[in-house]
Structure formats: structure tokens, C-alpha cells
Design an enzyme around this catalytic site. Structure first.
Site: not given
Length: 526
Positions: A310-311
């Protein structure tokens, strides 16, 4: 406690006409071989609280009997509990079912059954006459605990496992690595704990410009600590799912081994938020993390292993000759596909070892790895897309599942983050999106709540943010049928007496205690 105070709510419950079972110094417990673990747990817990010996019986003279019977028609993790004139009987479909039946039996006693020593020598320990048949709605009833932003000592993790078990939750997702800290001993790479496990100071709140506390923070779990945590959880039928973040959220690892990064040498991050430093995509970095995961797999028997995903900012890759070469060499369209390529390397690695890759819903971007299971956190869209594509999903959207989010609009909420998420919001949230009602619902393994710890710097603050919302979630994940918070709240209020006895510093339903507030510390409300 009365039978109508149970949390989570059982599938079927009826009360009997008997006086119930009074526990006395002569009360004995018996179990078949498959339920012996539950017998030991029940004797330890109730013996400490009541002061009663609760000695082992031989089947003929036991007032509490535990057994496992897969032919009883109860379903996976299901149980039947009967308290009548002959005593108390718990039958589980499997050992987990027997354990959950024993958890329910404990809830039928006064709240003092959750204390560690007797407080009233004249107490009367009575199990009411009931007949309960129960089973969970979902096979994945989880909680993610972020021990990377703020480290939680081992004894507090063990206590948290007991609280999960009390609520019939069965997955502890441990978020072990981050930009701000690496929490797991990897013997091949000692600098991950020598360097990456601590930072010089921590950001306080979410103000801009950031304010720091000037206090070093750190800690890590030795491999023996992890073995103990995993075994302790397994004895309570909880699977510990490890998370080792790649290719973003990796600055602590890069601080320890700069050759993993794309830019200049960095330190372990002190501030919160999405950080630009990411792993490079060289063969050496892939080999480094394969070696890391080799040790992770030895410690965690879980089928699922989370790689984060993620991210992950792409700016460093856009400027990187190595990343751009990899894009050309592999015939990738862009940096989004490069991230997918990176994740797929570990999907293959895990599949070859009989494990399954778990990742946050960004792993959908650039193409989903064939064996991946998706945790849908940015709303429900990722979970819907993954399920319709034939992938398993765990639902944990931010607006109903992030227990670091503030609990009211009030100015007295400590370091308010995100949108308001009340116990009622958590309780009434439906894990299966309506879009999957006709097709795809079978791909929803279950749900979990997430406790991110940027602003939770102690077990006390974790208690405040987790409870009683975790109690509400437990019922949403376990119980079938419609849910009405007006019906649940009186049961929750009685359940809080159990949390009091356990020493849980939950948020009162009326609002925080004065010492639970953080006046003057800026949050990030939405």
C-alpha cells in the site's frame, strides 16, 4: 450474568427451568482428548477468579464436560452449550468450537470471573440453565495491530490476544515493519534490529509543521518472543498473520541497509504520513526480502502472509535508472505495473512454499497477482473488484473498520483522526457489500478492524481506541441476522463490567475520562 448479556450474540439461545449449576470446591471438569486444551484453559481462568480447585473428573463425576464431535452438525467453529440439572456440557464441532463454547460458559458467570484472583470469599458462582447452539458467520474475524509505529511489549500483546479470544476473534494481523520501525528479529540481517528498530524521536499529533517529543522510541520481538506469541495465540485458536511491508513503508529497513533504497542514506523516520523513500527493484533487494521471508515463514505457520503493497510513491522510480531499466526489460507499461511486478515475485515465492499472499487493495493496481488475497481498505471498491475477479477478500474499509479514527465530534477526543466512527457505526456495518449479494459473496472470507498506532503510544491508548468498538465488531463478524444497536447496547453495557474486571481502559459510552484526553495535541479530523 444473565444469558441475555452475551457478546457476541449466539445463534440460538433458550433458558431452562432448572436452578442452574453452582460451582463449589467439589466441582470437577472433564474433557475428551480433543478438548483437553480448552479444559486446561478453563481450569486456569476460572480457578484463578473463583479460587476453586476445579479438579479433573473422570466423566462420571464431572459437573462440567467438554468434548469435540464433528458429527454433531454444528459447523466449523460451532458449539452447543447446555446447562441443566445434570451439569454443564460443551460440545464443539472442532477444538475451536469447544473453546468458544467455554468462552460463552465463562460469560454466563458474574463479571468477577474475569479477575485474576478472588475478591469475595462468599461469592456464589452460578451458571444459569440454558441451551445455546452457536456458530460464526465468517471464518476470518480479525484485528490488525500496528506494533511498528509504536512498539507494544510482548506481555501486552499476550494480553491483547486474550481480549481477542474473549470476543471469539480468530486472526491477529501483526503489522511488524514500517518507515518508523522494524520490530522482528531477522538473524541474517542483524542491523534490522540494531538500527531499524528504534528512532530518535516521534512526531506528536498531526500538526504542521510537525512537533516532536525528543524521546527515543523502539523495541523488537526476538524470534523466541514470536514463537511464544504464536503458540499463545494458537492455544486460543487465533492465527497470527505477519505483515512485512514492501515496496513502500520501508524506510526503517533502508536506514539499516542503504543499498535497498533509491536515494541518499536515510534514518528511521520520525514523522507520520506517506514517505517517498521506497525499495529499489534490483535482484539484490528481491533476494534480501526472500531471505527475510524465509525466516518469517519459519516463525509464522499462518497460511496467509501480508506483504503490504500500500501507499507506495512512484517518484523515486520515475527518476531511477534501475527502475526504468526494469520497466523496459520486463515490458511493463509504467511504475504502477512495476509495483505489480514486484508484488508478483513474492506471490510466486509464497505459493511455492504453500502460503498465500495477502495485501492491501493497492495490489490491484497494475494487475493482481494470481494467488493474492485483498484487504479492502479504501472503501469497498477494491474488495468488490477482487471478488468479481475470483479473488478472496477481507473487508476492512476505513469508514467502518479503522479504530484509530475519532469516536465523536467532541473536542475532548484525544488526537482526533479521520471521520467519526462510533460503536454503533462499527456494529451496524455490513461486511458483505450489496454489490456482491448476487455473485461474489462467497469470496468474502470475513472482516477485520485495524488499529494504527501513530497516535497510540501506550497500551492504555490502544485500549481506549479499541474498546468498546472491538466488542461491537466481534458481534458483527460472528453473529448472523439483522443487527439493531438499540438491542445491542444494553448487552454491551453489561459486557463493560467484564472489561472492567479485565482491567481494560476502554472509552466510556458517555465520553472519555479526563485522563484519556490529550488537550492541545493537534489531530487530523475529516
Amino acid at each position: 450474568m444473565p444469558a441475555d448479556s452475551l457478546v457476541p450474540r449466539p445463534a440460538e439461545l433458550s433458558t431452562g427451568d432448572y436452578d442452574g449449576l453452582v460451582l463449589t470446591p467439589s466441582t470437577r471438569i472433564d474433557a475428551d482428548h480433543a478438548a483437553r486444551g480448552t479444559e486446561a484453559w478453563l481450569r486456569t481462568e476460572l480457578g484463578a477468579a473463583t479460587g476453586l480447585p476445579l479438579q479433573r473428573g473422570d466423566g462420571q463425576n464431572a459437573q462440567i464436560r467438554l468434548s469435540v464431535d464433528p458429527a454433531a452438525g454444528l459447523g466449523s467453529e460451532g458449539y452447543r452449550l447446555i446447562v441443566d440439572g445434570e451439569g454443564a456440557l460443551v460440545v464443539g464441532h472442532d477444538p475451536a468450537g469447544a473453546f468458544y463454547g467455554a468462552q460463552t460458559l465463562r460469560q454466563l458467570l458474574p463479571a468477577a470471573a474475569y479477575r485474576r484472583a478472588p475478591v469475595d470469599s462468599a461469592a456464589r458462582w452460578t451458571l444459569p440453565s440454558v441451551r445455546i447452539t452457536d456458530r460464526p458467520r465468517f471464518g476470518w474475524r480479525g484485528c490488525m495491530l500496528d506494533v511498528a509505529r509504536h512498539f507494544m511489549p510482548k506481555h501486552d500483546v499476550l494480553r491483547f490476544i486474550d481480549l481477542l479470544a474473549m470476543h471469539k476473534l480468530n486472526v491477529l494481523h501483526l503489522h511488524l515493519t514500517e518507515d518508523q520501525g522494524w520490530r522482528l528479529e531477522i538473524k541474517r540481517y542483524p542491523r534490522l534490529t540494531e538500527v531499524a528498530s528504534w528512532r530518535t524521536e516521534s512526531q506528536v499529533g498531526a500538526g504542521s509543521p510537525p512537533v516532536f517529543d525528543g524521546r527515543p522510541h523502539g523495541g523488537f520481538y526476538t524470534q523466541d518472543d514470536i514463537r511464544e506469541i504464536v503458540a499463545y495465540a494458537a492455544a486460543r485458536h487465533i492465527t497470527v498473520v505477519p505483515e512485512i511491508d514492501v515496496p513502500g513503508h520501508s524506510q526503517a529497513a533502508i536506514a539499516a541497509y542503504p543499498e535497498l533504497g533509491e536515494g541518499e542514506p536515510v534514518g528511521v523516520a520520525r514523522h507520520w504520513g506517506i514517505i517517498d523513500n521506497v525499495l529499489n527493484v534490483t535482484d539484490a533487494t528481491l533476494e534480501f526480502y526472500r531471505n527475510v521471508f524465509d525466516e518469517v515463514l519459519e516463525l509464522f505457520p499462518s497460511t496467509y502472509v501480508c506483504v503490504g503493497g500500500d501507499e507506495c510513491p512512484k517518484e523515486q522510480w520515475r527518476r531511477s535508472e534501475t527502475a526504468q531499466w526494469r520497466i523496459r526489460e520486463e515490458g511493463l507499461a509504467d511504475e504502477g505495473e512495476l509495483q505489480s511486478w514486484f508484488i508478483r515475485r513474492f506471490d510466486t515465492y509464497l505459493a511455492e512454499r504453500g502460503r498465500r499472499l495477502l495485501g492491501w487493495d493497492e495490489i490491484l493496481e497494475g494487475g493482481l497477482a494470481p494467488g493474492a488475497t485483498v484487504m479492502s481498505w479504501r472503501g469497498t471498491e477494491g474488495g468488490i473488484a477482487a471478488a468479481k475477479a475470483g479473488h478472496d477478500v477481507v473487508m476492512c474499509p476505513t469508514d467502518t473498520s479503522y479504530l484509530d479514527y475519532r469516536q465523536s465530534e467532541g473536542d475532548d477526543e484525544p488526537i482526533p483522526v479521520g471521520t467519526v466512527l462510533t460503536a454503533a457505526d462499527v456494529y451496524t456495518a455490513e461486511p458483505v457489500p450489496a454489490e456482491l449479494a448476487e455473485a461474489g459473496a462467497e469470496r468474502v472470507l470475513g472482516a477485520q478492524v485495524n488499529i494504527w498506532s501513530e497516535h497510540l503510544d501506550s497500551p492504555r491508548s490502544v485500549d481506549y481506541m479499541a474498546f468498546p468498538r472491538l466488542s461491537a465488531f466481534a458481534e458483527a463478524a460472528w453473529s448472523e441476522g439483522a443487527r439493531d444497536y438499540a438491542e445491542f447496547q444494553p448487552r454491551l453495557e453489561r459486557h463493560l463490567l467484564r472489561l472492567d474486571a479485565c482491567g481494560v481502559e476502554y472509552r466510556p459510552l458517555s465520553g472519555p475520562h479526563p485522563w484519556q484526553r490529550r488537550p492541545g495535541v493537534t489531530g487530523r479530523p475529516r
